[in-house]
Design a protein around this motif. Structure first.
Motif, PDB file in Angstrom:
ATOM      1  N   CYS A  70     -37.819  50.695  26.091  1.00 24.58           N
ATOM      2  CA  CYS A  70     -36.585  49.959  25.784  1.00 24.58           C
ATOM      3  C   CYS A  70     -35.910  49.553  27.084  1.00 24.58           C
ATOM      4  N   LYS A 126     -28.987  52.643  24.603  1.00 24.49           N
ATOM      5  CA  LYS A 126     -30.335  53.208  24.464  1.00 24.49           C
ATOM      6  C   LYS A 126     -30.344  54.710  24.737  1.00 24.49           C
ATOM      7  N   SER A 140     -31.869  56.037  20.746  1.00 27.62           N
ATOM      8  CA  SER A 140     -30.808  55.022  20.720  1.00 27.62           C
ATOM      9  C   SER A 140     -29.633  55.433  19.844  1.00 27.62           C
ATOM     10  N   GLU A 188     -29.095  50.380  16.786  1.00 23.08           N
ATOM     11  CA  GLU A 188     -30.080  49.319  16.929  1.00 23.08           C
ATOM     12  C   GLU A 188     -29.847  48.277  15.839  1.00 23.08           C
TER      13      GLU A 188
END
Length: 223
Positions: A87, A93, A166, A169
């Protein structure tokens, strides 16, 4: 700091003028609907038509002789395959949670390894410095920010498991990519991750600082 106001203005205008909304997940659709209900955009309480679709995770065809740099190959072909995160490096994140977890994991399992893959994003100077200045950097901790498609697939194929901490998202495409390569996936317990990963992932609570630690240590102790 200006982006939330800019995006809110754009979204309000879209609600007023658009005939149809398309989201990249059911969770995103629910968030948009909830936003419209809460703020009553231009007197509206709902969006007339809104739907979602799933993203694909098929990589472009990469020939078997595509070059893999020595630094990438060597980190993934050692005695212990590394855990993998893919990512962009930016606050949501949640790399800090992951690094904190592995600092505790390394106390009990010093042979565990972690590879972070992703371009350098925004508001991440401290995280990048922490990675590159870590005592384990280059040995059991690695960061790659410029992988080719072939190298990224090589990482997926040779990782021990995939971790995805995360905070939020829109979809979480790397979960699908990891599952498509047959990896065990440890993902933060969020609505979108549950939607995308379903029963195929193991989920950890971000409010529990040791939730991921316990999962990784259990995996390390399994035959």
């Amino acid at each position: 700091a200006k982006l939330p106001a800019m995006f809110r203005e754009w979204l309000d205008s879209a609600v007023e003028h658009a005939d149809f909304f398309m989201g990249n997940s059911e969770a995103t659709v629910r968030d948009v609907q909830q936003y419209v209900r809460q703020v009553k955009v231009h007197g509206k309480r709902t969006i007339a038509q809104i739907d979602s679709f799933c993203l694909g995770a098929d990589f472009p065809t990469v020939h078997g002789n595509a070059p893999i740099r020595k630094c990438v190959r060597s980190f993934f072909t050692g005695a212990t395959n590394p855990y993998l995160l893919v990512c962009t490096i930016e606050p949501r994140k949640n790399h800090t949670y992951l690094l904190d977890a592995f600092d505790r994991i390394w106390q009990e399992c010093p042979e565990a390894r972690l590879c972070i893959v992703g371009k350098i994003g925004w508001r991440c100077d401290q995280v990048v410095a922490r990675i590159r200045q870590h005592a384990r950097f280059g040995k059991s901790l690695m960061l790659f920010s410029d992988l080719s498609d072939a190298e990224l697939q090589f990482c997926y194929r040779n990782a021990k498991a995939f971790v995805f901490p995360s905070i939020v998202e829109g979809f979480g495409l790397p979960i699908v990519e990891a599952l498509g390569h047959g990896l065990r996936v440890f993902a933060s317990d969020t609505p979108i991750h549950r939607e995308v990963g379903k029963e195929h992932c193991q989920y950890f609570d971000l409010d529990d600082a040791n939730a991921l630690v316990r999962m990784i240590l259990k995996m390390e102790r399994e035959p």
